[in-house]
Write a protein that holds these residues in place. Structure first.
Motif, PDB file in Angstrom:
ATOM      1  N   HIS A   1       6.172 -36.130 -68.686  1.00 46.19           N
ATOM      2  CA  HIS A   1       5.333 -36.395 -69.840  1.00 46.19           C
ATOM      3  C   HIS A   1       4.396 -35.379 -69.940  1.00 46.19           C
ATOM      4  CE1 HIS A   1       2.004 -37.383 -66.822  1.00 46.19           C
ATOM      5  NE2 HIS A   1       2.958 -38.269 -66.321  1.00 46.19           N
ATOM      6  N   VAL A   2       3.687 -35.255 -71.201  1.00 46.03           N
ATOM      7  CA  VAL A   2       2.816 -34.158 -71.496  1.00 46.03           C
ATOM      8  C   VAL A   2       1.633 -33.987 -70.386  1.00 46.03           C
ATOM      9  CG1 VAL A   2       3.015 -34.621 -73.956  1.00 46.03           C
ATOM     10  CG2 VAL A   2       1.237 -35.690 -72.750  1.00 46.03           C
ATOM     11  N   ALA A   3       1.279 -32.743 -70.374  1.00 42.63           N
ATOM     12  CA  ALA A   3       0.011 -32.529 -69.260  1.00 42.63           C
ATOM     13  C   ALA A   3      -1.137 -32.803 -70.008  1.00 42.63           C
ATOM     14  CB  ALA A   3       0.438 -30.921 -68.822  1.00 42.63           C
ATOM     15  N   ARG A   4      -2.089 -32.822 -69.151  1.00 45.88           N
ATOM     16  CA  ARG A   4      -3.387 -33.043 -69.632  1.00 45.88           C
ATOM     17  C   ARG A   4      -4.540 -32.451 -68.926  1.00 45.88           C
ATOM     18  NH1 ARG A   4      -0.244 -37.759 -69.727  1.00 45.88           N
ATOM     19  NH2 ARG A   4      -0.305 -38.898 -71.672  1.00 45.88           N
ATOM     20  N   ARG A   5      -5.139 -31.518 -69.540  1.00 39.06           N
ATOM     21  CA  ARG A   5      -6.168 -30.652 -68.817  1.00 39.06           C
ATOM     22  C   ARG A   5      -7.653 -30.824 -69.690  1.00 39.06           C
ATOM     23  NH1 ARG A   5      -4.210 -24.655 -67.696  1.00 39.06           N
ATOM     24  NH2 ARG A   5      -3.493 -24.785 -69.796  1.00 39.06           N
TER      25      ARG A   5
ATOM     26  N   ARG B   1       2.616 -29.233 -73.549  1.00 41.22           N
ATOM     27  CA  ARG B   1       4.171 -29.585 -72.948  1.00 41.22           C
ATOM     28  C   ARG B   1       4.398 -29.245 -71.562  1.00 41.22           C
ATOM     29  NH1 ARG B   1       8.087 -26.818 -74.692  1.00 41.22           N
ATOM     30  NH2 ARG B   1       6.823 -25.164 -75.644  1.00 41.22           N
ATOM     31  N   PRO B   2       5.035 -29.891 -70.583  1.00 38.10           N
ATOM     32  CA  PRO B   2       5.027 -29.369 -69.413  1.00 38.10           C
ATOM     33  C   PRO B   2       5.900 -28.032 -69.099  1.00 38.10           C
ATOM     34  CG  PRO B   2       6.517 -31.306 -69.637  1.00 38.10           C
ATOM     35  CD  PRO B   2       5.713 -31.199 -70.693  1.00 38.10           C
ATOM     36  N   GLU B   3       6.731 -27.766 -70.178  1.00 36.35           N
ATOM     37  CA  GLU B   3       7.146 -26.563 -70.309  1.00 36.35           C
ATOM     38  C   GLU B   3       6.603 -25.280 -70.277  1.00 36.35           C
ATOM     39  OE1 GLU B   3      10.217 -29.827 -71.634  1.00 36.35           O
ATOM     40  OE2 GLU B   3       8.103 -29.040 -71.972  1.00 36.35           O
TER      41      GLU B   3
ATOM     42  N   ILE C   1       3.552 -44.318 -59.616  1.00 34.88           N
ATOM     43  CA  ILE C   1       2.534 -43.452 -59.164  1.00 34.88           C
ATOM     44  C   ILE C   1       3.299 -42.249 -58.763  1.00 34.88           C
ATOM     45  CG2 ILE C   1       1.018 -42.956 -57.252  1.00 34.88           C
ATOM     46  CD1 ILE C   1       0.076 -44.935 -59.244  1.00 34.88           C
ATOM     47  N   ALA C   2       4.497 -42.225 -58.115  1.00 34.07           N
ATOM     48  CA  ALA C   2       5.092 -40.968 -57.568  1.00 34.07           C
ATOM     49  C   ALA C   2       6.056 -40.341 -58.620  1.00 34.07           C
ATOM     50  CB  ALA C   2       5.915 -41.401 -56.244  1.00 34.07           C
ATOM     51  N   GLY C   3       6.510 -41.160 -59.605  1.00 35.22           N
ATOM     52  CA  GLY C   3       7.263 -40.557 -60.692  1.00 35.22           C
ATOM     53  C   GLY C   3       8.646 -40.491 -59.916  1.00 35.22           C
ATOM     54  N   ASN C   4       9.458 -39.454 -60.370  1.00 36.98           N
ATOM     55  CA  ASN C   4      10.597 -39.050 -59.703  1.00 36.98           C
ATOM     56  C   ASN C   4      10.313 -38.602 -58.294  1.00 36.98           C
ATOM     57  OD1 ASN C   4      12.059 -39.826 -62.074  1.00 36.98           O
ATOM     58  ND2 ASN C   4      11.466 -37.637 -62.742  1.00 36.98           N
ATOM     59  N   HIS C   5      10.849 -39.066 -57.343  1.00 33.78           N
ATOM     60  CA  HIS C   5      10.664 -38.532 -55.919  1.00 33.78           C
ATOM     61  C   HIS C   5      12.003 -38.654 -54.672  1.00 33.78           C
ATOM     62  CE1 HIS C   5       9.711 -42.967 -56.064  1.00 33.78           C
ATOM     63  NE2 HIS C   5      10.002 -43.142 -54.839  1.00 33.78           N
ATOM     64  N   VAL C   6      11.793 -38.023 -53.762  1.00 38.14           N
ATOM     65  CA  VAL C   6      12.767 -38.147 -52.547  1.00 38.14           C
ATOM     66  C   VAL C   6      11.870 -38.499 -51.635  1.00 38.14           C
ATOM     67  CG1 VAL C   6      14.171 -36.715 -51.261  1.00 38.14           C
ATOM     68  CG2 VAL C   6      14.487 -36.467 -53.765  1.00 38.14           C
ATOM     69  N   VAL C   7      12.433 -39.258 -50.644  1.00 37.47           N
ATOM     70  CA  VAL C   7      11.864 -39.641 -49.247  1.00 37.47           C
ATOM     71  C   VAL C   7      12.976 -39.462 -48.402  1.00 37.47           C
ATOM     72  CG1 VAL C   7      10.913 -41.527 -47.973  1.00 37.47           C
ATOM     73  CG2 VAL C   7      10.533 -41.453 -50.320  1.00 37.47           C
ATOM     74  N   ILE C   8      12.435 -38.488 -47.219  1.00 40.78           N
ATOM     75  CA  ILE C   8      13.010 -38.145 -46.236  1.00 40.78           C
ATOM     76  C   ILE C   8      12.780 -39.060 -44.927  1.00 40.78           C
ATOM     77  CG2 ILE C   8      14.190 -36.273 -44.850  1.00 40.78           C
ATOM     78  CD1 ILE C   8      13.558 -34.462 -47.207  1.00 40.78           C
ATOM     79  N   ARG C   9      13.431 -39.281 -44.005  1.00 39.03           N
ATOM     80  CA  ARG C   9      13.006 -40.004 -42.786  1.00 39.03           C
ATOM     81  C   ARG C   9      13.288 -38.950 -41.603  1.00 39.03           C
ATOM     82  NH1 ARG C   9      11.860 -44.909 -40.903  1.00 39.03           N
ATOM     83  NH2 ARG C   9      12.807 -45.902 -42.644  1.00 39.03           N
ATOM     84  N   ALA C  10      12.353 -38.553 -40.920  1.00 40.14           N
ATOM     85  CA  ALA C  10      12.219 -37.687 -39.837  1.00 40.14           C
ATOM     86  C   ALA C  10      11.474 -38.216 -38.513  1.00 40.14           C
ATOM     87  CB  ALA C  10      11.783 -36.111 -40.538  1.00 40.14           C
ATOM     88  N   ASP C  11      12.225 -38.403 -37.682  1.00 41.69           N
ATOM     89  CA  ASP C  11      11.770 -39.186 -36.514  1.00 41.69           C
ATOM     90  C   ASP C  11      11.259 -40.713 -37.038  1.00 41.69           C
ATOM     91  OD1 ASP C  11      12.447 -36.910 -34.829  1.00 41.69           O
ATOM     92  OD2 ASP C  11      10.196 -36.004 -35.315  1.00 41.69           O
ATOM     93  N   ASP C  12      10.089 -40.966 -36.803  1.00 40.67           N
ATOM     94  CA  ASP C  12       9.591 -42.257 -36.938  1.00 40.67           C
ATOM     95  C   ASP C  12       8.942 -42.293 -38.418  1.00 40.67           C
ATOM     96  OD1 ASP C  12       7.528 -40.963 -35.901  1.00 40.67           O
ATOM     97  OD2 ASP C  12       6.936 -42.910 -34.733  1.00 40.67           O
ATOM     98  N   VAL C  13       9.167 -41.130 -39.092  1.00 38.29           N
ATOM     99  CA  VAL C  13       7.978 -41.298 -40.442  1.00 38.29           C
ATOM    100  C   VAL C  13       8.710 -40.916 -41.679  1.00 38.29           C
ATOM    101  CG1 VAL C  13       6.115 -40.224 -38.974  1.00 38.29           C
ATOM    102  CG2 VAL C  13       7.485 -38.490 -39.949  1.00 38.29           C
TER     103      VAL C  13
ATOM    104  N   THR D   1      -1.256 -35.010 -63.957  1.00 40.27           N
ATOM    105  CA  THR D   1      -1.779 -34.615 -65.171  1.00 40.27           C
ATOM    106  C   THR D   1      -1.301 -33.122 -65.429  1.00 40.27           C
ATOM    107  OG1 THR D   1      -3.574 -33.729 -63.720  1.00 40.27           O
ATOM    108  CG2 THR D   1      -4.045 -35.979 -64.712  1.00 40.27           C
ATOM    109  N   GLU D   2      -0.522 -32.578 -64.575  1.00 35.34           N
ATOM    110  CA  GLU D   2      -0.021 -31.163 -64.998  1.00 35.34           C
ATOM    111  C   GLU D   2       1.402 -30.878 -63.798  1.00 35.34           C
ATOM    112  OE1 GLU D   2      -1.701 -27.284 -63.600  1.00 35.34           O
ATOM    113  OE2 GLU D   2      -3.629 -28.398 -63.918  1.00 35.34           O
ATOM    114  N   PRO D   3       2.173 -30.181 -64.008  1.00 36.12           N
ATOM    115  CA  PRO D   3       3.324 -30.088 -63.044  1.00 36.12           C
ATOM    116  C   PRO D   3       2.706 -29.554 -61.933  1.00 36.12           C
ATOM    117  CG  PRO D   3       3.845 -29.197 -65.074  1.00 36.12           C
ATOM    118  CD  PRO D   3       2.487 -29.430 -65.363  1.00 36.12           C
ATOM    119  N   HIS D   4       3.164 -30.298 -60.723  1.00 35.30           N
ATOM    120  CA  HIS D   4       2.869 -30.279 -59.288  1.00 35.30           C
ATOM    121  C   HIS D   4       3.570 -30.975 -58.408  1.00 35.30           C
ATOM    122  CE1 HIS D   4       0.652 -33.979 -59.680  1.00 35.30           C
ATOM    123  NE2 HIS D   4       0.124 -33.847 -58.340  1.00 35.30           N
TER     124      HIS D   4
END
Length: 210
Positions: free
Chosen positions: A94-98, A65-67, A121-133, A169-172
């Motif tokens: 989802h579950v972690a896999r080691r 479990r990720p917890e 691929i990214a799952g839940n995510h946030v994207v921040i625009r800074a300058d031109d990236v 595969t694990e929280p990161h």
């Protein structure tokens, strides 16, 4: 592959985090340039002994479990000041896999995730625009992404929590800088600030943070 100067960021967390898949070791760091990931870096939250979680039978023979991981739910902070241009939430942690068996089975599902695009691929995510990236913070915990599209966030402001969503595969935390996060987006080199020293790219196996 990008030949730009590195885009300099603040570390997006507090505590101890283990570096994996660093562009200091190889580029593309994740063995692909898809979705702007050529210079991406992964940070795994660990305890004082450098462990992400205790080892037990499930870590050897099954899934976990990720917890059970020390970093699940740790605050993720904005590494730049900029406008939030994308927030994706609602993907399950989802579950972690080691274990070897669990990892092999998970690897077989990789092509399907690539076909399903950035959210898979990214799952839940946030994207921040800074300058031109664009700065992507990925694999966030479900339901904990705090900003909205159009918000301006500042360095050190919490934008979510460490989770295990998407291709994880694990929280990161997966962090990247790119010109786009579309399938053929171009990645941008990154580096991190540190007190009284030049910006650097931490290498695999290095533990960073307070």
């Amino acid at each position: 592959m990008s030949h730009r100067e590195p885009f300099v960021l603040a570390l997006p967390f507090a505590g101890r985090w283990l570096v994996q898949n660093s562009p200091a070791t190889r580029v593309p760091s994740h063995a692909t340039e898809l979705f702007g990931s050529s210079h991406a870096i992964d940070f795994v939250p660990v305890d004082a002994d450098g462990r992400s979680a205790r080892r037990g039978l499930r870590s050897v023979f099954g899934s976990e479990r990720p917890e059970e991981f020390v970093g699940f739910g740790r605050a993720i902070l904005a590494p730049v000041t900029g406008e939030v241009v994308r927030v994706h939430d609602g993907e399950e942690d989802h579950v972690a896999r080691r274990s070897i068996g669990a990892l092999i089975g998970y690897a077989l599902t990789q092509p399907a995730r690539v076909r399903n695009g950035a959210p898979a691929i990214a799952g839940n995510h946030v994207v921040i625009r800074a300058d031109d990236v664009l700065v992507l913070l990925a694999h966030l915990r479900e339901g904990r992404a705090t900003p909205r599209v159009g918000d301006v966030v500042h360095v050190g402001e919490q934008v979510g929590e460490c989770g295990n969503s998407g291709n994880s595969t694990e929280p990161h935390l997966h962090l990247q800088v790119s010109e786009s996060i579309d399938r053929h987006g171009r990645g941008v080199p990154l580096a991190f600030r540190r007190a009284d020293e030049l910006p650097w790219v931490p290498g695999n196996g290095e533990i960073v943070g307070a």
